[in-house]
Design a protein around this motif. Structure first.
Motif, PDB file in Angstrom:
ATOM      1  N   LEU B 110      65.109   5.995  95.460  1.00  9.74           N
ATOM      2  CA  LEU B 110      65.152   6.319  93.928  1.00  9.74           C
ATOM      3  C   LEU B 110      63.750   5.779  93.289  1.00  9.74           C
ATOM      4  O   LEU B 110      63.270   4.661  93.705  1.00  9.74           O
ATOM      5  CB  LEU B 110      66.153   5.522  93.271  1.00  9.74           C
ATOM      6  CG  LEU B 110      67.422   6.231  93.524  1.00  9.74           C
ATOM      7  CD1 LEU B 110      68.860   5.609  92.835  1.00  9.74           C
ATOM      8  CD2 LEU B 110      67.469   7.639  93.497  1.00  9.74           C
ATOM      9  N   LEU B 114      63.304   3.782  86.861  1.00  7.87           N
ATOM     10  CA  LEU B 114      64.641   4.238  86.471  1.00  7.87           C
ATOM     11  C   LEU B 114      65.618   3.353  86.000  1.00  7.87           C
ATOM     12  O   LEU B 114      65.532   1.989  86.468  1.00  7.87           O
ATOM     13  CB  LEU B 114      65.361   4.781  88.051  1.00  7.87           C
ATOM     14  CG  LEU B 114      66.560   5.770  88.034  1.00  7.87           C
ATOM     15  CD1 LEU B 114      66.284   6.854  87.275  1.00  7.87           C
ATOM     16  CD2 LEU B 114      67.133   5.909  89.421  1.00  7.87           C
ATOM     17  N   THR B 143      77.593  14.157  84.526  1.00 15.38           N
ATOM     18  CA  THR B 143      76.401  14.675  84.223  1.00 15.38           C
ATOM     19  C   THR B 143      76.133  14.203  82.987  1.00 15.38           C
ATOM     20  O   THR B 143      75.421  14.951  82.098  1.00 15.38           O
ATOM     21  CB  THR B 143      76.158  16.390  84.251  1.00 15.38           C
ATOM     22  OG1 THR B 143      77.132  16.943  83.158  1.00 15.38           O
ATOM     23  CG2 THR B 143      76.677  16.820  85.673  1.00 15.38           C
ATOM     24  N   THR B 144      76.298  13.088  82.684  1.00 16.23           N
ATOM     25  CA  THR B 144      76.074  12.485  81.301  1.00 16.23           C
ATOM     26  C   THR B 144      74.625  12.111  81.142  1.00 16.23           C
ATOM     27  O   THR B 144      74.199  12.389  80.292  1.00 16.23           O
ATOM     28  CB  THR B 144      76.922  10.935  81.091  1.00 16.23           C
ATOM     29  OG1 THR B 144      76.720  10.200  82.271  1.00 16.23           O
ATOM     30  CG2 THR B 144      78.099  11.397  80.934  1.00 16.23           C
ATOM     31  N   CYS B 145      73.773  11.646  82.189  1.00 16.86           N
ATOM     32  CA  CYS B 145      72.528  11.544  82.019  1.00 16.86           C
ATOM     33  C   CYS B 145      71.716  11.976  83.416  1.00 16.86           C
ATOM     34  O   CYS B 145      72.223  12.122  84.411  1.00 16.86           O
ATOM     35  CB  CYS B 145      72.100  10.101  82.045  1.00 16.86           C
ATOM     36  SG  CYS B 145      72.373   8.833  83.314  1.00 16.86           S
ATOM     37  N   ASP B 146      70.456  12.269  83.118  1.00 12.51           N
ATOM     38  CA  ASP B 146      69.527  12.704  84.050  1.00 12.51           C
ATOM     39  C   ASP B 146      69.644  11.647  85.363  1.00 12.51           C
ATOM     40  O   ASP B 146      69.447  12.215  86.409  1.00 12.51           O
ATOM     41  CB  ASP B 146      68.087  12.911  83.770  1.00 12.51           C
ATOM     42  CG  ASP B 146      68.058  13.985  82.704  1.00 12.51           C
ATOM     43  OD1 ASP B 146      68.814  14.777  82.535  1.00 12.51           O
ATOM     44  OD2 ASP B 146      66.803  14.042  81.952  1.00 12.51           O
ATOM     45  N   GLY B 147      69.312  10.491  85.213  1.00 12.23           N
ATOM     46  CA  GLY B 147      69.324   9.736  86.217  1.00 12.23           C
ATOM     47  C   GLY B 147      70.401   9.548  87.051  1.00 12.23           C
ATOM     48  O   GLY B 147      70.378   9.648  88.341  1.00 12.23           O
ATOM     49  N   THR B 149      73.064  11.780  87.128  1.00 14.49           N
ATOM     50  CA  THR B 149      73.420  13.367  87.800  1.00 14.49           C
ATOM     51  C   THR B 149      72.414  13.610  88.993  1.00 14.49           C
ATOM     52  O   THR B 149      72.941  13.667  90.028  1.00 14.49           O
ATOM     53  CB  THR B 149      72.835  14.150  86.699  1.00 14.49           C
ATOM     54  OG1 THR B 149      73.516  14.043  85.524  1.00 14.49           O
ATOM     55  CG2 THR B 149      72.886  15.645  87.096  1.00 14.49           C
ATOM     56  N   LYS B 150      71.104  13.037  89.143  1.00 12.24           N
ATOM     57  CA  LYS B 150      70.569  13.263  90.351  1.00 12.24           C
ATOM     58  C   LYS B 150      70.535  12.222  91.239  1.00 12.24           C
ATOM     59  O   LYS B 150      70.561  12.527  92.467  1.00 12.24           O
ATOM     60  CB  LYS B 150      68.838  13.095  89.826  1.00 12.24           C
ATOM     61  CG  LYS B 150      68.474  14.314  88.682  1.00 12.24           C
ATOM     62  CD  LYS B 150      68.759  15.671  89.237  1.00 12.24           C
ATOM     63  CE  LYS B 150      67.938  16.150  90.322  1.00 12.24           C
ATOM     64  NZ  LYS B 150      68.052  17.880  90.724  1.00 12.24           N
ATOM     65  N   PHE B 375      64.282   2.319  80.635  1.00 16.28           N
ATOM     66  CA  PHE B 375      64.361   3.812  81.070  1.00 16.28           C
ATOM     67  C   PHE B 375      65.614   4.686  80.867  1.00 16.28           C
ATOM     68  O   PHE B 375      65.676   5.654  81.504  1.00 16.28           O
ATOM     69  CB  PHE B 375      64.155   3.960  82.579  1.00 16.28           C
ATOM     70  CG  PHE B 375      62.802   3.159  82.839  1.00 16.28           C
ATOM     71  CD1 PHE B 375      61.710   3.608  82.640  1.00 16.28           C
ATOM     72  CD2 PHE B 375      62.907   1.895  83.772  1.00 16.28           C
ATOM     73  CE1 PHE B 375      60.477   3.014  82.832  1.00 16.28           C
ATOM     74  CE2 PHE B 375      61.712   1.166  84.173  1.00 16.28           C
ATOM     75  CZ  PHE B 375      60.512   1.965  83.658  1.00 16.28           C
ATOM     76  N   THR B 377      66.788   7.158  78.912  1.00 15.11           N
ATOM     77  CA  THR B 377      66.350   7.799  77.744  1.00 15.11           C
ATOM     78  C   THR B 377      67.073   8.092  76.659  1.00 15.11           C
ATOM     79  O   THR B 377      66.820   8.078  75.272  1.00 15.11           O
ATOM     80  CB  THR B 377      65.891   9.231  78.558  1.00 15.11           C
ATOM     81  OG1 THR B 377      64.832   8.958  79.368  1.00 15.11           O
ATOM     82  CG2 THR B 377      65.107  10.103  77.591  1.00 15.11           C
TER      83      THR B 377
END
Lengths: 423, 423
Positions: B110, B114, B143-147, B149-150, B375, B377
């Motif tokens: 990662l 992050l 899928t609450t946040c991009d970090g 989720t990915k 980080f 966001t």
């Protein structure tokens, strides 16, 4: 620029001194980056003209459209369906987002550790430096990433904003939700434009945008020839201008350029020596005037022959099926086309890895520069997937992340130079 | 720790030397932060014991449960519905995510930039340092946040992961999608546990978790008394342990502590002087052992009397309506309860500002420390909304962002000290 434009900008409420500085900056950087390239296709003259008129003629066209009762929609993302906007008599423009000029204005409200694209567009609005923004009746946002999703809230305090929910997983339920989002957007856009969406109008506009996508597909496929007939920087410029130019005129201009490039290919004429090491990029978008990466690479003597990017293949690859015989069926096709874009906002997003490999093979690139805008979490994390997949395929890859500042120009030169040497 | 535990950890495949170092670190920091506080309620002995056994007894319970054919679900987010998991005979545990000990293991895959919580949990799995993680049959992501989720994509390469789509806007369509996500999760959880969800079982478990939430509500409301009968650090600890302890035993232990704190209030006994400047926090979660902010504040002599946080009010505020007479109706109530949590992943999220103001007034806090993990966001951007709203209400606010490192301890002391002086 003429006095007419100055009056126009003043009428839009721009901060004129600041806007003057922005244009001066653009006029300063464009010639050495673009005009001094050797042996450019003549068809690029149109695109140079568009840049020369960047805040002039096109903005005037938008305002003329508005004077006749038309509406202007501003967007920041590929998921906002252009054909629906133009079918309702609207104009769709991708808004300014490619410079750190507006960063200070953005950081009044937004955190420093945020994607430069988001800070750029937000600062353009807050600092009143973008005539496009001021000409839009509605900004259409989306929930693709955390940064934009939350920034739209603040934007909504300064400008009319409508946000579409883009889901983050692809399955039957989320496809249904996305289709519903289109319906809801249509209701909003019909209210704003006073027009009603019909099958005929939508089909006509699906064709309009498909034609534009096909022209861009042809142009971008010509870059894969050896020697490449057009520089990566110039192709990038065309891909960027696609977002805000008039679609018909743009398509015609691209087609003219395509014909010229086809002749060049037939004649073996290129802008780089045959067999120069070719590179492609994958990753986050390049908004005007973000030409830094391409400039670094091509100044080194290595042509950029493809971009797996929202300003690149993700924009023009998918076509909408034109065949459905009724409005509902055609809207299903529109929904499908947009939902099938392979953005890192989706999980999983394995198809994107296939796209990159495919584009690398087709374009003859010898390596991939995987480029991420700083703090763009979805693409930053997905970069490791890209690296893993490309390594498995035996394709060299260099991951970079960068912002709009020029402080890392030399560092990028060094890193990319070392990468090319290793190929 | 006994040999029995060492065998258990070895059986789980932990990296034992690294895990020893983690426990040694925890055993080193816990006493000065926790045990040396003056005049702590006796009821905290249970929670100290739980921490002393953090990777022992509870993990053994999970493994005993598995031996009897039970399943263990690991989670990282409030949106995963505990009552469904326990109604199907599963155990739900919030997984380790509060230390930079595992950062190096995370950064193999990662990016550095992050959220530390994401790096922490990912590193725990990759470095094989968390017995809870290894004891789970399924990690339930969202899928609450991009970090996150990915990051779940990479986690899925090492461990069974199921991801729920949490939408980012609240309307009838997204509520419907969320309800469908519950149905899909139930199918998955039924398959894993071999049990079938019934109205009776769900109602019983809704009551179980509502009882836990009510106990936490009572405890946390007692903190608002002057003087406060329990330190913010200790209350935070209880709120943290809620995520992984056995629900019935936990609720009973909290209720005992509540009774003791009620007696303290009646007797005017507190852990800080009456009228000491009281603060509350708002923002991102505090996973064990992230006690830094509370330690800084309370070492200064200022009690923390509330947390508007996922480890805090967002966890225990909402109750599920127990009244629906059939399974479908009760599931609607469960869906509603979770969808009504006011996380910054939603846009807009104005209700959260009301919650903070409300909690500040009720708790008697004189100022709010708005805390964001670096980080993150959604919360970083939303911080400005928090500031704007609190300023409008005349409530002093200090925004901070920090990670799990100790490098900024002194800086936090200075900033918070200056803030309290300004009150």
């Amino acid at each position: 620029m003429s006095d007419e434009y100055r009056d126009m900008w003043a009428g839009l409420g721009l901060d004129l001194p600041k806007h003057d500085r922005l244009l001066a900056l653009l006029n300063e950087v464009y010639p050495p980056i673009y005009l001094e390239q050797p042996n450019r296709p003549e068809g690029l003259a149109y695109f140079d003209f568009v840049i020369g008129e960047i805040h002039g003629l096109r903005v005037k066209e938008l305002l003329d459209h508005k004077k006749k009762g038309g509406k202007v929609f501003g967007t920041f993302c590929l998921y906002v369906p252009d054909e629906i906007i133009t079918a309702l008599g609207g104009i769709s423009v991708g808004l300014c987002a490619g410079t750190d000029f507006s960063e200070a204005d953005a950081e009044v409200d937004l955190p420093r550790n945020l994607c430069p694209l988001i800070k750029s567009f937000y600062g353009f609005k807050r600092g009143r430096i973008c005539p496009y923004f001021e000409a839009t009746d509605l900004v259409v946002g989306e929930t693709t990433c955390d940064g934009k999703t939350k920034a739209y809230e603040f934007l909504g305090g300064m400008h009319p904003v409508y946000v579409m929910e883009v889901p983050h997983r692809k399955n039957d339920d989320t496809r249904k939700l996305w289709r519903t989002e289109l319906d809801k957007f249509i209701v909003e856009a019909q209210k704003l434009t006073g027009n009603r969406l019909t099958h005929e109008k939508l089909r006509e506009n699906v064709r309009l945008h498909n034609a534009k996508r096909r022209a861009l597909q042809r142009l971008n496929a010509l870059r894969w020839k050896n020697p490449t007939p057009i520089s990566g920087k110039d192709a990038l410029l065309v891909n960027q201008i696609a977002f805000y130019d008039d679609p018909s005129r743009f398509t015609a201009s691209v087609e003219k350029l395509v014909e010229e490039c086809e002749r060049r290919v037939a004649d073996g004429v290129g802008v780089f020596p045959k067999d120069a090491p070719r590179l492609m990029t994958s990753g986050t978008p390049f908004a005007i005037p973000n030409w830094k990466l391409h400039h670094v690479i091509e100044t080194g003597g290595w042509p950029v022959v493809a971009e797996e990017s929202c300003v690149g293949s993700r924009y023009f690859s998918g076509l909408v099926d034109e065949s459905p015989g009724d409005l509902n069926g055609l809207l299903d096709a529109v929904a499908r086309r947009y939902f099938d874009i392979h953005c890192a906002c989706f999980t999983p997003n394995a198809e994107r890895m296939d796209d990159i490999v495919d584009l690398c093979r087709k374009s003859g690139a010898r390596g991939v520069i995987n480029y991420t805008l700083s703090f763009c979490t979805p693409y930053l994390v997905e970069a490791r997937h890209v690296e893993n997949r490309l390594k498995k395929e035996g394709i060299p890859v260099l991951s970079l992340d960068s912002d709009y500042g020029m402080g890392d120009f030399g560092q990028l030169q060094t890193r990319i130079g070392a990468f090319v040497e290793s190929l």
